[in-house]
Design an enzyme around this catalytic site. Structure first.
Site, mmCIF file in Angstrom:
data_model
loop_
_atom_site.group_PDB
_atom_site.id
_atom_site.type_symbol
_atom_site.label_atom_id
_atom_site.label_comp_id
_atom_site.label_asym_id
_atom_site.label_seq_id
_atom_site.Cartn_x
_atom_site.Cartn_y
_atom_site.Cartn_z
ATOM 1 N N ASP A 4 0.514 4.706 -13.339
ATOM 2 C CA ASP A 4 0.517 5.122 -12.028
ATOM 3 C C ASP A 4 1.739 5.750 -11.703
ATOM 4 O O ASP A 4 2.660 5.691 -12.442
ATOM 5 C CB ASP A 4 0.373 3.567 -11.134
ATOM 6 C CG ASP A 4 0.340 4.122 -9.538
ATOM 7 O OD1 ASP A 4 -0.395 4.840 -9.106
ATOM 8 O OD2 ASP A 4 0.724 3.114 -8.908
ATOM 9 N N SER A 5 1.666 6.330 -10.481
ATOM 10 C CA SER A 5 2.780 7.102 -10.006
ATOM 11 C C SER A 5 4.123 5.949 -9.674
ATOM 12 O O SER A 5 5.315 6.252 -9.587
ATOM 13 C CB SER A 5 2.830 7.718 -8.559
ATOM 14 O OG SER A 5 2.528 6.801 -7.579
ATOM 15 N N GLU A 15 5.835 0.404 -2.262
ATOM 16 C CA GLU A 15 6.575 0.691 -3.349
ATOM 17 C C GLU A 15 8.053 0.119 -3.246
ATOM 18 O O GLU A 15 8.609 -0.294 -4.192
ATOM 19 C CB GLU A 15 6.696 2.202 -3.555
ATOM 20 C CG GLU A 15 7.504 2.602 -4.840
ATOM 21 C CD GLU A 15 6.831 2.311 -6.218
ATOM 22 O OE1 GLU A 15 5.559 2.281 -6.143
ATOM 23 O OE2 GLU A 15 7.532 2.201 -7.271
ATOM 24 N N CYS A 72 -6.129 4.359 -2.652
ATOM 25 C CA CYS A 72 -4.665 4.458 -3.457
ATOM 26 C C CYS A 72 -4.416 2.901 -3.836
ATOM 27 O O CYS A 72 -4.483 2.090 -3.220
ATOM 28 C CB CYS A 72 -3.851 4.915 -2.443
ATOM 29 S SG CYS A 72 -2.061 4.639 -2.865
ATOM 30 N N HIS A 80 -1.881 1.598 -4.237
ATOM 31 C CA HIS A 80 -0.804 0.404 -3.631
ATOM 32 C C HIS A 80 -1.507 -0.045 -2.292
ATOM 33 O O HIS A 80 -0.924 -0.917 -2.027
ATOM 34 C CB HIS A 80 0.341 1.759 -3.009
ATOM 35 C CG HIS A 80 1.461 2.142 -4.024
ATOM 36 N ND1 HIS A 80 1.003 3.082 -5.003
ATOM 37 C CD2 HIS A 80 2.562 1.845 -4.075
ATOM 38 C CE1 HIS A 80 2.095 3.416 -5.626
ATOM 39 N NE2 HIS A 80 2.864 2.681 -5.260
HETATM 40 N N1 DGL Z 1 -0.789 4.729 -6.140
HETATM 41 C C1 DGL Z 1 -1.368 5.987 -6.170
HETATM 42 C C2 DGL Z 1 -2.745 6.335 -5.772
HETATM 43 O O1 DGL Z 1 -3.565 5.603 -6.256
HETATM 44 C C3 DGL Z 1 -0.178 7.315 -5.606
HETATM 45 C C4 DGL Z 1 0.654 7.055 -4.571
HETATM 46 C C5 DGL Z 1 1.575 8.120 -4.527
HETATM 47 O O2 DGL Z 1 2.513 8.269 -5.513
HETATM 48 O O3 DGL Z 1 1.653 8.928 -3.375
HETATM 49 O O4 DGL Z 1 -3.107 7.380 -5.375
#
Ligand code: DGL
Length: 269
Positions: free
Chosen positions: A12-13, A153, A185, A187
């Site tokens: 993931d990011s 985050e 997403c 998150h």
């Molecule tokens: N958690 C990520 C997603 O599912 C990306 C969040 C991000 O880095 O902008 O899209």
């Protein structure tokens, strides 16, 4: 029976991938995991498709070097931008979270649903397209909610700031009578409580992680590649500061993890 103890690679990011890993741990406790959180390049949601592809490919190659048996892109943004590329470039099965999220949403015969994701995911239209293929009569309202990503985050879930941000970002769904909302997403499942508070309990929240892990397990089962490890390990790596990842892992991986460390990935990939 053939078994395969090699780990599953997850990326993931940031720490959103932990919402997928927690389901993986529930459903497949004997699987080892190597996770890369790309905190060094967080967030992905405001980057171009080409940038995201490059970052995701580099992580995919790193995971391959760690001898993973499959890769889960636990990031909707990277799935939308780079799933196809990684499937073409890597000699292992690669699965994303968007098709599973769309499948989960169309199993319930809803007529009208919402989707929230990053700027990039919503602009890409991956959910809208996949949902339209699965159920052309479903009405879909998509909206980006990028500010919610950094709240998660940086460990601000459960605060009044988090609730305020959720209230603002989800205002677009006021009086739209959606029956369900896809948390597009990884998150966002960590803001489930705040999102429930805003939308009310009549709106079902869909976390794509469950169907993603169901598909991963099905794939490993059919290939005789499940693990029979009694001492599976969860190794977490961050390309940036490990602080937020450690805090997230302590909060959201109730059964703990093996280690959390910083890694440098070389720019060439
Ligand atoms: N958690 C990520 C997603 O599912 C990306 C969040 C991000 O880095 O902008 O899209």
């Amino acid at each position: 029976k053939r078994m395969d103890k090699r780990p599953i690679g997850v990326m993931d990011s940031g720490l959103g991938g932990l919402s997928v890993i927690r389901v993986l741990r529930e459903q497949m406790p004997q699987e080892s995991v190597i996770f890369v959180g790309d905190q060094g390049h967080f967030p992905y949601g405001t980057k171009t498709k080409e940038q995201i592809q490059q970052l995701a490919l580099r992580i995919g190659k790193f995971l391959l070097e760690q001898d993973v048996k499959m890769m889960i892109i636990a990031c909707n943004t990277a799935t939308a931008a780079a799933l196809q590329l990684l499937q073409n470039e890597l000699p292992i099965p690669v699965i994303g979270v968007i098709e599973p999220g769309a499948v989960a949403a169309t199993q319930h015969h809803y007529k009208r649903i919402g989707v929230i994701g990053t700027e990039s995911t919503i602009k890409n239209g991956a959910y809208a397209k996949t949902l339209a293929k699965l159920n052309p009569t479903l009405s879909v309202i998509s909206s980006s909610a990028q500010p919610l990503v950094s709240i998660v985050e940086h460990g601000q879930t459960g605060t009044s700031e988090a609730q305020k941000a959720v209230d603002t970002e989800l205002e677009v769904f006021d009086n739209k009578s959606i029956e369900a909302l896809i948390l597009g997403c990884t998150h966002f499942p960590f803001l489930q409580k705040e999102i429930h508070n805003k939308l009310g309990s009549n709106v079902q929240l869909i976390d794509p992680a469950f169907e993603t892990i169901r598909q991963a397990k099905e794939l490993l089962t059919s290939e005789n590649q499940l693990s029979d490890n009694l001492t599976s390990s969860i190794n977490l790596y961050s390309t940036g500061d490990v602080k937020d990842l450690v805090a997230g892992a302590q909060k959201w991986l109730p059964n703990g993890y093996s280690k959390c460390a910083h890694i440098e990935l070389n720019e060439e990939g």
